[in-house]
Design a protein around this motif. Sequence first.
Motif, mmCIF file in Angstrom:
data_model
loop_
_atom_site.group_PDB
_atom_site.id
_atom_site.type_symbol
_atom_site.label_atom_id
_atom_site.label_comp_id
_atom_site.label_asym_id
_atom_site.label_seq_id
_atom_site.Cartn_x
_atom_site.Cartn_y
_atom_site.Cartn_z
ATOM 1 N N SER A 248 40.534 23.052 9.441
ATOM 2 C CA SER A 248 41.035 22.009 8.540
ATOM 3 C C SER A 248 42.546 21.852 8.692
ATOM 4 C CB SER A 248 40.662 22.319 7.095
ATOM 5 O OG SER A 248 41.050 23.622 6.739
ATOM 6 N N LEU A 249 43.247 22.980 8.903
ATOM 7 C CA LEU A 249 44.701 22.916 9.085
ATOM 8 C C LEU A 249 45.053 22.102 10.330
ATOM 9 C CD1 LEU A 249 47.596 23.846 8.376
ATOM 10 C CD2 LEU A 249 47.151 25.958 9.588
ATOM 11 N N SER A 250 44.353 22.376 11.431
ATOM 12 C CA SER A 250 44.613 21.631 12.672
ATOM 13 C C SER A 250 44.324 20.140 12.466
ATOM 14 C CB SER A 250 43.742 22.146 13.817
ATOM 15 O OG SER A 250 43.839 23.530 13.908
ATOM 16 N N GLY A 251 43.203 19.871 11.788
ATOM 17 C CA GLY A 251 42.850 18.473 11.534
ATOM 18 C C GLY A 251 43.927 17.762 10.743
ATOM 19 N N PHE A 252 44.410 18.410 9.683
ATOM 20 C CA PHE A 252 45.439 17.789 8.847
ATOM 21 C C PHE A 252 46.750 17.605 9.623
ATOM 22 C CE2 PHE A 252 43.271 19.502 4.793
ATOM 23 C CZ PHE A 252 42.575 18.318 4.650
ATOM 24 N N VAL A 253 47.114 18.628 10.410
ATOM 25 C CA VAL A 253 48.384 18.539 11.149
ATOM 26 C C VAL A 253 48.325 17.381 12.152
ATOM 27 C CG1 VAL A 253 49.845 19.706 12.857
ATOM 28 C CG2 VAL A 253 49.110 20.925 10.824
ATOM 29 N N LEU A 254 47.208 17.286 12.876
ATOM 30 C CA LEU A 254 47.062 16.195 13.859
ATOM 31 C C LEU A 254 47.080 14.833 13.164
ATOM 32 C CD1 LEU A 254 44.343 17.544 16.309
ATOM 33 C CD2 LEU A 254 46.704 16.927 16.862
ATOM 34 N N PHE A 255 46.314 14.753 12.095
ATOM 35 C CA PHE A 255 46.181 13.502 11.363
ATOM 36 C C PHE A 255 47.520 13.084 10.739
ATOM 37 C CE2 PHE A 255 44.910 11.899 6.983
ATOM 38 C CZ PHE A 255 44.806 10.577 7.388
ATOM 39 N N TYR A 256 48.193 14.044 10.117
ATOM 40 C CA TYR A 256 49.468 13.732 9.460
ATOM 41 C C TYR A 256 50.566 13.429 10.489
ATOM 42 C CZ TYR A 256 47.984 14.816 4.672
ATOM 43 O OH TYR A 256 47.387 14.793 3.435
ATOM 44 N N ILE B 127 41.184 6.884 5.242
ATOM 45 C CA ILE B 127 39.998 7.316 4.486
ATOM 46 C C ILE B 127 38.921 7.788 5.451
ATOM 47 C CG2 ILE B 127 38.150 6.503 2.946
ATOM 48 C CD1 ILE B 127 40.302 4.570 1.745
ATOM 49 N N ALA B 128 38.748 7.041 6.561
ATOM 50 C CA ALA B 128 37.721 7.409 7.541
ATOM 51 C C ALA B 128 38.040 8.753 8.187
ATOM 52 C CB ALA B 128 37.627 6.318 8.606
ATOM 53 N N LEU B 129 39.307 8.967 8.571
ATOM 54 C CA LEU B 129 39.674 10.221 9.242
ATOM 55 C C LEU B 129 39.558 11.422 8.296
ATOM 56 C CD1 LEU B 129 42.660 9.242 11.531
ATOM 57 C CD2 LEU B 129 40.679 10.570 12.214
ATOM 58 N N LEU B 130 39.988 11.212 7.043
ATOM 59 C CA LEU B 130 39.870 12.307 6.070
ATOM 60 C C LEU B 130 38.407 12.649 5.828
ATOM 61 C CD1 LEU B 130 42.613 11.427 3.437
ATOM 62 C CD2 LEU B 130 42.536 13.428 4.904
ATOM 63 N N SER B 131 37.576 11.612 5.755
ATOM 64 C CA SER B 131 36.131 11.839 5.579
ATOM 65 C C SER B 131 35.568 12.593 6.776
ATOM 66 C CB SER B 131 35.390 10.509 5.414
ATOM 67 O OG SER B 131 35.964 9.779 4.375
ATOM 68 N N LEU B 132 36.061 12.247 7.967
ATOM 69 C CA LEU B 132 35.593 12.907 9.194
ATOM 70 C C LEU B 132 35.933 14.396 9.169
ATOM 71 C CD1 LEU B 132 34.251 12.072 11.923
ATOM 72 C CD2 LEU B 132 36.554 12.053 12.883
ATOM 73 N N ILE B 133 37.161 14.703 8.773
ATOM 74 C CA ILE B 133 37.575 16.114 8.692
ATOM 75 C C ILE B 133 36.696 16.839 7.668
ATOM 76 C CG2 ILE B 133 39.461 17.692 8.055
ATOM 77 C CD1 ILE B 133 41.434 15.524 9.057
ATOM 78 N N GLY B 134 36.502 16.201 6.511
ATOM 79 C CA GLY B 134 35.670 16.799 5.459
ATOM 80 C C GLY B 134 34.241 16.997 5.926
#
Lengths: 526, 72
Positions: free
Chosen positions: A477-485, B32-39
């Motif tokens: 989740s940390l990697s996902g958030f860092v990439l996304f942010y 919203i789509a990307l956050l949903s994907l991560i979740g």
Amino acid sequence: MMIDPEVVTLSRLQFALTALYHFLFVPLTLGLVWILAIMESVYVMTGREVWKRMVQFWGVLFGINFAMGVATGVTMEFQFGMNWAYYSHYVGDVFGTPLAIEGLMAFFLEGTLVGVFFMGWKRLSRHAHLLVTWFLALGTNLSALWILIANAWMQNPVGAKFNPQTMRMEVTSFTDVLFNPVAQAKFVHTVSAGYVIGSMFVLSISAWYLLRGRNVDFARRSMTVAASFGLAAALSVVVLGDESGYAVSENQKMKMAAIEAMWETEPPPASFTLFGIPDVQNRTTHYAMHIPWVMGLIGTRSVDKPILGINNLVEDTKGKIGNGIQAYDAMLTLRKDPNDAQAKSTLAQYDSDMGYALLLKRYVADPRQATPSDIDKAAASTIPNVPVLFWSFRIMVACGFYFIALFAYSFWLASKRRLDNNRWYLRLALYSLPLPWVSTELGWIVAEYGRQPWAIEGILPTALGVSSVSAGQVWTSLSGFVLFYSLLAIVDAVLMLKYARKGPDELGIWPVREITPPLESTVSAH
Amino acid sequence: MHMSSETVRPSSPRNPLRRLSVELILIVLAKIALLSLIGWYLSAHYPRADTRPAAVERLLAPPPTSKPESKP
């Protein structure tokens, strides 16, 4: 159940990164919205079109910031369930309430009105639109109020009590939670820091236009508003920061001592350490430069009360751990026999220190079996990272005084109508743009890193708040958030720069484009 | 300071603000789509956190094997 230190560290890192990222957007919204309200009020009062155009242009940049920032805070709320499940269970009844009110009351108000603000120019009367803008400003600031009430409860947990039957904290007085003195001090300090950011944003971008001789009249007026509002905000942020410091010295003595790198208790009134190099190993501060009396006045509002040093506070903590062990033992007795009068009496006497016994959980499974060495280690663990707090605080304060000087000078130039013919000043205003963000982020580092090792001061150690998740899960989740942010940050920077560069003239908002020799080329030609 | 000025009308045939509105709406939807994907990825590939009150009790209270009388 064993506590995995890697999960704790990663969960903390994830929350810190998302919070710091979220707070890049929030303060600009908080500050810029009031500047829009001021400009629109002038428009309604004078009927001069130029002020409406100013609201529309700065509104575009406000809209970009709002759209890019929205939902970045939601990830933090997700994390309460995802990474901080035990925290949520233990204090969710108290902590969740202001968060829920924020969503239902303030964010809905803000979210609805932001749409009306942008779509309502042709559909609403001037006065109705002004009302929308003021309520939008109110909504954004109310949003901050509820979040800061929740945060302040973590720093000063009032109005709640531990229930040994449900094994969690429960609200005893919502009024106390609401009127927590730390919340009041934090709210006014934080929103005024946001006002400084909003003012600096307008001041810096306007300076850029003036350096290039574009939108001169527009930029000059914008700078005048930013200088006036910014000066009031910069003065407020320092004065109200002092109030916040007083609240810390009342409720979080260890944090205050760490900010000051004050290892030993000084005789009152304590001096303020202007500069020094904290040495954690030897518990001393090298090359310390002191200003007499100042810390005593800030921290105690008196000349005869001491501010406790770190070493004394660690000794005090050992006593609290002893009390906490008794409370913990009584809590376990009450779990078996809820009518045990002796246990009830012991818990009532020591329950405010029970969290200190939980600090031992990092070293021993049952706090009642703790050795003196375990107690020493747990007491020493209450010292936060002194050098980080010491320097973060000083850089933040130095920035605060710089903002007062810059906005005061801007205000003076504006009153003399000399804003646009001073190249070095305009460059200074432009290059100062990142500084308020640096200082507010450092402010949050002081507030939250300084709270460690507690999630809830004196109640729940951070290490006990994490979920039973694996380190791999938090890494994912940390990697996902860092990439996304990171992606979001790039998009935000591109959009902000693109539309700030376009300016009101190229966006068709400002109908008259003044052609003036660019100041930079004029000066360099000489 | 003397300034010369002239009126310049925006020459772009496309309205940049309309384009910006579309871009911002798309960005919010993408978020919203990307956050949903991560979740979704986390909930689909990992076990759920044990958030039952009993788990909290185990975390805060001593494990069954501990013996208070063994305190030195």
